[in-house]
Enzyme design. Structure first.
Site, PDB file in Angstrom:
ATOM      1  N   ASP A 281       0.822  -1.201   0.000  1.00  0.00           N
ATOM      2  CA  ASP A 281       0.000   0.000   0.000  1.00  0.00           C
ATOM      3  C   ASP A 281       0.866   1.265   0.000  1.00  0.00           C
ATOM      4  O   ASP A 281       1.859   1.342   0.726  1.00  0.00           O
ATOM      5  CB  ASP A 281      -0.883  -0.026   1.256  1.00  0.00           C
ATOM      6  CG  ASP A 281      -1.797   1.169   1.348  1.00  0.00           C
ATOM      7  OD1 ASP A 281      -2.623   1.328   0.437  1.00  0.00           O
ATOM      8  OD2 ASP A 281      -1.672   1.944   2.315  1.00  0.00           O
ATOM      9  N   GLU A 323       1.097  -0.654  -5.284  1.00  0.00           N
ATOM     10  CA  GLU A 323      -0.048   0.260  -5.306  1.00  0.00           C
ATOM     11  C   GLU A 323       0.514   1.663  -5.498  1.00  0.00           C
ATOM     12  O   GLU A 323       0.653   2.428  -4.559  1.00  0.00           O
ATOM     13  CB  GLU A 323      -0.871   0.159  -4.028  1.00  0.00           C
ATOM     14  CG  GLU A 323      -2.231   0.834  -4.153  1.00  0.00           C
ATOM     15  CD  GLU A 323      -2.349   2.187  -3.462  1.00  0.00           C
ATOM     16  OE1 GLU A 323      -3.192   2.982  -3.896  1.00  0.00           O
ATOM     17  OE2 GLU A 323      -1.602   2.466  -2.508  1.00  0.00           O
TER      18      GLU A 323
HETATM   19  C1  GLC Z   1      -3.949   3.513  -0.457  1.00  0.00           C
HETATM   20  C2  GLC Z   1      -5.323   2.926  -0.260  1.00  0.00           C
HETATM   21  C3  GLC Z   1      -6.254   3.983   0.247  1.00  0.00           C
HETATM   22  C4  GLC Z   1      -5.714   4.547   1.529  1.00  0.00           C
HETATM   23  C5  GLC Z   1      -4.246   4.987   1.376  1.00  0.00           C
HETATM   24  C6  GLC Z   1      -3.624   5.236   2.705  1.00  0.00           C
HETATM   25  O1  GLC Z   1      -3.951   4.509  -1.420  1.00  0.00           O
HETATM   26  O2  GLC Z   1      -5.782   2.366  -1.453  1.00  0.00           O
HETATM   27  O3  GLC Z   1      -7.548   3.501   0.430  1.00  0.00           O
HETATM   28  O4  GLC Z   1      -6.486   5.664   1.893  1.00  0.00           O
HETATM   29  O5  GLC Z   1      -3.468   4.012   0.741  1.00  0.00           O
HETATM   30  O6  GLC Z   1      -3.357   4.024   3.357  1.00  0.00           O
END
Ligand code: GLC
Ligand code: GLC
Length: 644
Positions: A281, A323
Site C-alpha cells: 500500500d 499500489e
Molecule cells: C492507499 C489505499 C487507500 C488509503 C491509502 C492510505 O492509497 O488504497 O484507500 O487511503 O493508501 O493508506
C-alpha cells in the site's frame, strides 16, 4: 536476468533437493543467490560505516524468519518457483471486497466460495482485516497491528481456515501490507507518545515547526479537504508528527534501519498466514526527503527491492503488487529499473489504462487513450498488471497534460469537462458520480462512484428508461470485456458483476461521511443474487455476461500476459482496437465501440482478421458479418475476434 529466473534455474539444477523436500538447503541457495543484492541495497539506504550492526542483525533475522514459514507454504513456494510467472496466467480472475460489506465476516466469506466459483473468480483481494482505531480508520488502512484480526471480522483461526480453504479451492489471496504508516494507536506510536525515544525515531517527529515547514514547501497534499498539511501536532508529546495521509496515520521513518527490520518481520507474519500476493500500500511514499515531493524517490525503489529480495529468500512463492497510483511513466518503474529490473514488484496497478478508459467513455473517443498508451515504455517481461475499472478508491485523472494538449485539447478545460461529466454538473450526462477532494485553487479533483452509477445505470433506472438501462449494461460489459482481455490480472470490484449502484449510507455515518469514497464500497446484494437464475433482471444479464467473459478468457491461452498486446489503428475515432498476438497464429483481435451510435470499421483495418479469415466473436461464439467491406459495431459493443 532477474532473481526470479535465477531461482527457477536453481530448482531445475537440483531436482533431488526438490524431490527430497530439502527446503532448508534450498533456502541456503536462495540466500546465497540474493545476498549480494541484499547487501548492496541495504548499504545504499543505510551507509555501511554507521550501520554494520543492523546488517548483521538482518543476516541473523532471515533464517529465523524462514524457520517460522509453515511447511505447506514452503512446498508451495517451490512449486511456484518451478512454474515461474504463475501470476501472468489467463486463468486468474480477481475480485476485490470488504469482508463486512460482502458477507458479514470471515466465516461468511468462506460460505461464499461457491459464489466465486460460479462466477469464475479465483483470486481475492480482501481489504484490510487487522485491528484498527474505533472511529475513523480509513477503512482499516490505519493499522493497530499487522496480523491481529479485527474482532468483528472473526479470529485468527477463522483467517487461517479461510486461507486453507482458499488453497484447497485454488483461489489466490491478496492482502494489504500497509507499509507506509501505522495508526496513532499502534504500539510503537503509543510508546512514542509516552516519550520513548527509540520509538519516536520510528516516525518523523519534530519538536517544532521548523523542519515541518521546510518539508511543506514541496510536499503535496493527499486529502487537502479533510486532512490538509502533512504534519499533526501531538499535545501529549508537544511535538509534530508527519502524517501524509490522515492525521491518525503516522508515517514510518524508514531512514531508521530498525524500522525496516521490524517491518520485515511484520511482513513475514502476514505472508505466513497464507497470502499469495502482498499489496504494498502507498509504496510510492515510503521514503521522505526534504525539498522533494517525497514520492517515487530512488530510495523508495531501493527499499521496495530490499523487501522483495528478502521476501524472495524466505517465501519465494509470494509476490508484490505495487499500489502506485502515480504518473504513467513512474508506475512502470515499480517493476524495477536498471540493476533491479524485475526485482522490485511483479505486479502493478494499471492506473493509466483505468483512467484513460473513463476518458474514452466521457468523450466517446479513443484518441487520448491511444496517445497515452503508445507513449508508454514496455514493461519488463516478468511483470504484469492488475487491470481494473475502478477500485475502493477514487478515480484520479492521472494522465499527463502534455498529451491532452498535443491532441489539440486544452488540458485544464478537458479535466474540468471530465469532472463535470462524472460529478453531476451536466444534466445530460448519464453518470452519477461524486467529486472527491476538489481543490478550487488548482481545479484538481478526483471522481468517486460505483462502476454502474458512473456508467449511467442509476440514472437510467431512475428515469425507468429501458434503452438507457440496456446501454448502461452494455457499457459495463464492454469496460470489463476490456480488462478481461488486456493482459494481466483482471480485478472486479465485488458487486460490479451485478451492476451494484452507489451506496449513500455513508452519509449518515459520522466516521465516514467526509470521505465519499464510501459511495463506491457498496454491500453485496445477496437478494439480487438469489434471483439471478430468472435471467430477466439487469443483475442477471450482467452476471451471466461476466461469467461468460471469464470462461472465454480462461479458454484462451493468448490472454496470458506475455507482453503480447499490440494496439492497432481502427481509423474510427470511437473504436479501440488491440490484438493479443501469438506466434502460432492464434491471436485475438479486440474491438470496442465507445460511441452511443453504431460505428463501422473498414475491413482493411482488420488485417488478417478480415472476411477471408472467417473470424468469429469468442464472446457470443458466432461468426461476424462483414458487409460491403465494413464491420458494424453496435453502441458499446465489444468483440473478441478469433480467426476461424
Ligand atoms: C492507499 C489505499 C487507500 C488509503 C491509502 C492510505 O492509497 O488504497 O484507500 O487511503 O493508501 O493508506
Ligand atoms: C486518431 C489517432 C490514432 C488512433 C485513431 C483511433 O486517428 O491519431 O492514433 O488510432 O484516432 O481513435
Amino acid at each position: 536476468m532477474n532473481q526470479t529466473s535465477l531461482h527457477h534455474y536453481i530448482v531445475s539444477a537440483y531436482p533431488t533437493l526438490v524431490k527430497e523436500k530439502n527446503f532448508d538447503r534450498l533456502f541456503d541457495l536462495r540466500l546465497s543467490a540474493n545476498l549480494t543484492l541484499i547487501k548492496d541495497l541495504f548499504f545504499k539506504l543505510y551507509p555501511e560505516q554507521r550501520h554494520k550492526e543492523s546488517f548483521h542483525e538482518l543476516l541473523e533475522t532471515l533464517p529465523k524468519l524462514y524457520k517460522k514459514r509453515p511447511m505447506p507454504l514452503r512446498a508451495q513456494d517451490i512449486e511456484r518457483i518451478e512454474k515461474a510467472s504463475w501470476y501472468q496466467s489467463e486463468n486468474i480472475v480477481g475480485m476485490q471486497l470488504y469482508v463486512d460489506h460482502f458477507n458479514h465476516d470471515l466465516k461468511g466469506l468462506i460460505d461464499k466460495i461457491g459464489y466465486f466459483e460460479k462466477l469464475g473468480v479465483n483470486f481475492l483481494h480482501i481489504m484490510p482485516i487487522t485491528t484498527r482505531p474505533k472511529g475513523e480508520n480509513d477503512g482499516g488502512y490505519a493499522v493497530n497491528s499487522y496480523h491481529e484480526v479485527e474482532k468483528r471480522f472473526g479470529t485468527k483461526k477463522d483467517l487461517l481456515t479461510l486461507t486453507e480453504k482458499l488453497r484447497e479451492h485454488k483461489i489466490y489471496l491478496m492482502l494489504d501490507f500497509v507499509a507506509n504508516h501505522t495508526s496513532n494507536e499502534f504500539s510503537w506510536a503509543k510508546k512514542a507518545v509516552q516519550g520513548d525515544k527509540k520509538y519516536q525515531d520510528y516516525y518523523y517527529i519534530f519538536p517544532d515547526r521548523s523542519i515541518p515547514d521546510q518539508f511543506e514547501k514541496t510536499l503535496p497534499e493527499i486529502f487537502p479537504m479533510t486532512a490538509p498539511g502533512n504534519f499533526t501536532y501531538n499535545a501529549t508529546m508537544g511535538k509534530w508528527v508527519m502524517t501524509v495521509f490522515n492525521e491518525y496515520q503516522w508515517d514510518l521513518n524508514y531512514s531508521n534501519p530498525e524500522v525496516f527490520l521490524d517491518m520485515l518481520s511484520n511482513l513475514m507474519k502476514l505472508v505466513n498466514l497464507g497470502v499469495d500476493v502482498v499489496r504494498l500500500d502507498a509504496l510510492a511514499f515510503l521514503w521522505k526527503k526534504m525539498a522533494t515531493q517525497s514520492q517515487n524517490l530512488p530510495e523508495a525503489h531501493a527499499l521496495i527491492a530490499l523487501f522483495r529480495m528478502c521476501l524472495q529468500v524466505i517465501a519465494p512463492g509470494v509476490v508484490f503488487l505495487a499500489e502506485a497510483i502515480v504518473a504513467p511513466t513512474e508506475i512502470i518503474k515499480y517493476f524495477g529499473t536498471g540493476s533491479i529490473e524485475g526485482n522490485e514488484c511483479e505486479i502493478a496497478y494499471n492506473a493509466t489504462l483505468m483512467a484513460l478508459l473513463w476518458d474514452a467513455v466521457a468523450t466517446k473517443k479513443t484518441i487520448l487513450l491511444y496517445k497515452n498508451l503508445r507513449s508508454l515504455p514496455i514493461k519488463p517481461n516478468a511483470g504484469t498488471w492488475i487491470n481494473y475499472i475502478r477500485c475502493h478508491d477514487d478515480i484520479g485523472l492521472g494522465f499527463e497534460d502534455h498529451h491532452i494538449n498535443e491532441i489539440g485539447w486544452d488540458a485544464k478545460e478537458h479535466r474540468k469537462f471530465l469532472l463535470d461529466y462524472y460529478c453531476q454538473r451536466f444534466s445530460w450526462s448519464p453518470a452519477k458520480g461524486m467529486m472527491f477532494m476538489y481543490n478550487p485553487k488548482t481545479g484538481d479533483g478526483r471522481i468517486t462512484g460505483s462502476c454502474a452509477s458512473l456508467l449511467g445505470l442509476e440514472k437510467a433506472l431512475e428515469e425507468n428508461d429501458s434503452t438507457k438501462i440496456q446501454q448502461a449494461v452494455d457499457k459495463i460489459i464492454m469496460m470489463y470485456g476490456i480488462i478481461l482481455s488486456y493482459g494481466g490480472i483482471p480485478l472486479i470490484y465485488a458487486g460490479d458483476e451485478i451492476g451494484t449502484l452507489n451506496d449513500y449510507s455513508f452519509l449518515s455515518d459520522k466516521d465516514k461521511r467526509t470521505d465519499n469514497r464510501w459511495v463506491n464500497r457498496p454491500y453485496q446484494d445477496w437478494e439480487a443474487i438469489a434471483n439471478l437464475d430468472t435471467g430477466k433482471t439487469y443483475h442477471s444479464k450482467l452476471f451471466f455476461a461476466f461469467q461468460n467473459l471469464i470462461k472465454k478468457r480462461k479458454e484462451t491461452p493468448v490472454f496470458a500476459d506475455g507482453n503480447n498486446l499490440e494496439l492497432h489503428d481502427s481509423h474510427n475515432p470511437h473504436v479501440l482496437m488491440y490484438e493479443r498476438t501469438s506466434v502460432k497464429n492464434e491471436g485475438v483481435l479486440i474491438l470496442c465501440n465507445f460511441d452511443e451510435a453504431p460505428q463501422w470499421v473498414d475491413e482493411n483495418q482488420l488485417g488478417s482478421y478480415g472476411k477471408a479469415s472467417k473470424a468469429k466473436d469468442l464472446i457470443v461464439g458466432k461468426g461476424i458479418k462483414i458487409n460491403e467491406g465494413t464491420l458494424l459495431l453496435h453502441p458499446y459493443q465489444i468483440l473478441w475476434l478469433k480467426k476461424g
